[in-house]
Design an enzyme around this catalytic site. Structure first.
Site, short mmCIF file in Angstrom:
data_model
loop_
_atom_site.label_atom_id
_atom_site.label_comp_id
_atom_site.label_asym_id
_atom_site.label_seq_id
_atom_site.Cartn_x
_atom_site.Cartn_y
_atom_site.Cartn_z
N GLN A 88 28.16 -10.31 -65.29
CA GLN A 88 28.40 -9.05 -64.62
C GLN A 88 27.82 -9.05 -63.21
O GLN A 88 28.40 -8.53 -62.29
CB GLN A 88 27.79 -7.90 -65.42
CG GLN A 88 28.51 -7.61 -66.73
CD GLN A 88 27.76 -6.58 -67.54
OE1 GLN A 88 26.54 -6.57 -67.59
NE2 GLN A 88 28.50 -5.71 -68.20
N GLU A 262 15.30 -15.43 -44.60
CA GLU A 262 13.90 -15.75 -44.32
C GLU A 262 13.28 -14.82 -43.27
O GLU A 262 12.84 -15.27 -42.21
CB GLU A 262 13.77 -17.21 -43.91
CG GLU A 262 14.25 -18.17 -44.98
CD GLU A 262 14.11 -19.63 -44.58
OE1 GLU A 262 13.74 -20.44 -45.43
OE2 GLU A 262 14.37 -19.96 -43.39
N TRP A 476 20.12 -29.09 -50.87
CA TRP A 476 20.04 -29.08 -49.41
C TRP A 476 20.21 -30.49 -48.89
O TRP A 476 19.46 -31.37 -49.27
CB TRP A 476 18.67 -28.53 -49.00
CG TRP A 476 18.32 -28.77 -47.58
CD1 TRP A 476 17.56 -29.79 -47.06
CD2 TRP A 476 18.70 -27.97 -46.47
NE1 TRP A 476 17.46 -29.68 -45.72
CE2 TRP A 476 18.15 -28.56 -45.33
CE3 TRP A 476 19.47 -26.81 -46.34
CZ2 TRP A 476 18.34 -28.03 -44.06
CZ3 TRP A 476 19.64 -26.29 -45.07
CH2 TRP A 476 19.07 -26.89 -43.96
N PHE A 492 19.20 -34.92 -43.32
CA PHE A 492 18.93 -34.40 -44.65
C PHE A 492 20.19 -34.19 -45.48
O PHE A 492 20.12 -33.73 -46.61
CB PHE A 492 18.18 -33.06 -44.55
CG PHE A 492 16.74 -33.21 -44.16
CD1 PHE A 492 15.76 -33.31 -45.12
CD2 PHE A 492 16.37 -33.27 -42.83
CE1 PHE A 492 14.43 -33.45 -44.77
CE2 PHE A 492 15.05 -33.41 -42.47
CZ PHE A 492 14.07 -33.51 -43.44
#
EC number: 3.2.1.21
Length: 542
Positions: A88, A262, A476, A492
């Site tokens: 939900q 952030e 990430w 990265f």
């Protein structure tokens, strides 16, 4: 002494639970664990934890109880007090495997900073002033503005089922308020459409599921010049109007919204240390800023970001949620502090760090006010919420996203010289666990990243089997991009980008191949090591 003993016991329990969730693999285990993606009951979504009764602050000790479970995770919290299930909360497509396939904000990926009507952001000003270590500007970045169609196909080929990205405010609304840029609107609409049409890899109709962040550190320079950005309460109205445009234009296909990415980084790095734009600070906290006050401005920036977040959330709930069926929340930076010793002083310092970094943002969203220790330590330097503002912000989230990057050792600093110390009076030493590999050959053959992902997923499964309500996570990141502090020299991504080649070709790394096979259930993960409680205690108290 009894209180200290109780605190120590509680802390050790927290450390054990965190250990199962985060590190998965540094000592011995009685038996190896073998699993594939089917072992994750909610798929591999970036861990969402759904709790009923978010508004009932007495029913949960938030954020403290939850912090012990969720460093490095996204949480889904129902702010209206109903017992909402995971499905939900996130729609019929929730139970799928997911990877985060974009960096923290669009400027690191899109490039094209001066094209098609986009105006400068504070990051353009920052990089063009020579502040990057490699003197790069990010004007090209990974050229996502021009290569997004190729990248969406690459996502599909890899097996991704969700994509998380932020919108460039300066591209969509060039002056920060007022007219919409048609080219910017066209770009984001086409990107979203391309993601949705990749439905053949998904077991539901939504294609690659879209998670949008409205703002992540990339403020329009025009508004920064006009009223100093997040330092002014005027940002609340402008941000809400910007959010309204995004909800209206993209909400038919976007079901997951993050308002401010952030906000604690925005406040600390932008207005305390001044290491990111708008680069405001004062000695001894920051020494390379032309203006600012590190003792006051971080609190005002965070204060206004919380109010702007809540205003946008209430707008979405009142105007769009019933029709669009989406969810909206915020996202905070998180590290986990460990006490450097068994002393009560160091253990108390851990709580102060949590209050001043995580509780700073989360306590207002739960209780409608800042942690008591913050108000005591900062005094008149931290703004107060009015009764109306407290009611506005309390419970203003369908979910809270937590980004975990590192862990810290913390020791008490309350009896030391105050110069150079923050209000929480704690010394911290960082212990990083990143997985960027900088040599091209090593980057392509990134066995360490594969080991990292395998261990992290193993820790997640261990936490699930020990009762943690973990639903998945994003990895990430999908591509090498222009990074905040290292420019083009921090690969990265799961896919290598050759920034020396004008065409910026993409090439899958070993980790991309491994993860794709894992998503398709062609391989499993073997966890041969787990940290025992005794070894964990020894590691942090030796």
């Amino acid at each position: 002494m009894a209180a200290c003993t109780s605190s120590l016991v509680s802390l050790l329990l927290l450390l054990l639970l965190l250990l199962l969730l985060l590190v998965a693999g540094e000592a011995t285990a009685e038996a190896a664990l073998n699993f594939t993606r089917q072992d994750f009951p909610g798929g591999l979504r970036r861990r969402h934890i759904c709790l009923p009764g978010f508004r009932d602050a007495d029913s949960i000790t938030f954020p403290r109880d939850i912090e012990s479970l969720t460093c490095g995770t996204h949480m889904c919290l129902d702010p209206r007090g109903s017992h909402t299930s995971v499905t939900q909360c996130h729609g019929e497509c929730h139970r799928r495997n997911v990877i985060e396939s974009q960096s923290r904000f669009r400027r690191t990926y899109e490039g094209a900073t001066g094209e098609d009507g986009r105006t400068p952001s504070i990051w353009d000003t920052f990089t063009h002033s020579g502040r990057m270590a490699d003197n790069s500007t990010g004007d090209r970045a990974a050229a996502g503005y021009h290569k997004y169609k190729e990248d969406v196909k690459l996502m599909s080929d890899t097996g991704l089922e969700a994509y998380r990205f932020s919108i460039s405010w300066s591209r969509l609304i060039p002056r920060g308020r007022g007219p919409i840029n048609p080219k910017g609107l066209e770009y984001y609409n086409d990107l979203i459409d391309k993601l949705v049409k990749r439905g053949e890899i998904c077991d539901c109709s939504m294609g690659i599921e879209i998670h949008v962040t409205l703002y992540h550190l990339d403020f329009p320079q025009a508004l920064q010049d006009e009223y100093n950005g997040w330092l002014s309460p005027r940002i609340i109205e402008d941000f809400t109007a910007y959010a309204d445009v995004c909800f209206r234009e993209f909400g038919d296909l976007v079901r997951h919204w993050t308002t401010v990415g952030e906000p604690n980084v925005l406040s600390i790095a932008g207005y305390d240390s001044g290491v990111i734009p708008p680069c405001r600070c004062s000695p001894p906290f920051g020494t390379s800023c032309a203006a600012g006050d590190s003792t006051v401005e971080p609190y005002f920036a965070a204060h206004n970001s919380i109010l702007a977040h809540a205003s946008a959330v209430r707008l979405y709930w009142d105007k769009y949620q019933a029709k669009q069926k989406g969810v909206v929340g915020t996202n905070i930076y998180s590290f986990w502090p460990y006490p450097l010793s068994r002393s009560c002083a160091d253990i108390d310092a851990v709580q102060r760090v949590l209050d001043f970094t995580i509780g700073w943002i989360l306590d207002p969203l739960v209780y409608g006010d800042y942690p008591e220790i913050m108000k005591k330590q900062a005094g008149s330097r931290i703004p107060s919420f009015t009764k109306e503002q407290s009611e506005l912000i309390r419970g203003s989230a369908d979910f809270i996203g937590i980004n975990h990057y590192k862990s810290l050792y913390v020791s008490d600093g309350s009896n030391r010289e105050k110069a150079g110390l923050r209000d929480y009076n704690a010394d911290m030493a960082a212990h990083f666990r990143g997985f960027g590999q900088f040599d091209k050959e090593d980057s392509l053959n990134d066995t360490e990243r594969v080991e990292y992902l395998s261990s992290y997923m193993g820790g997640t499964l261990a936490a699930l089997r020990n009762g943690a309500n973990v639903k998945g996570y994003f990895v990430w990141s999908f591509l090498d991009v222009f990074e905040l502090f290292a420019g083009y020299h921090s690969p990265f991504g799961l896919h290598h980008v050759d920034f020396e080649d004008p065409s910026l070709p993409r090439q899958p790394k070993l980790s991309a191949q491994w993860y794709s096979k894992f998503l398709r259930s062609e391989i499993g993960i073997n966890i041969e090591k787990m940290v025992s409680p005794d070894e964990h205690e020894h590691a942090y108290y030796q």
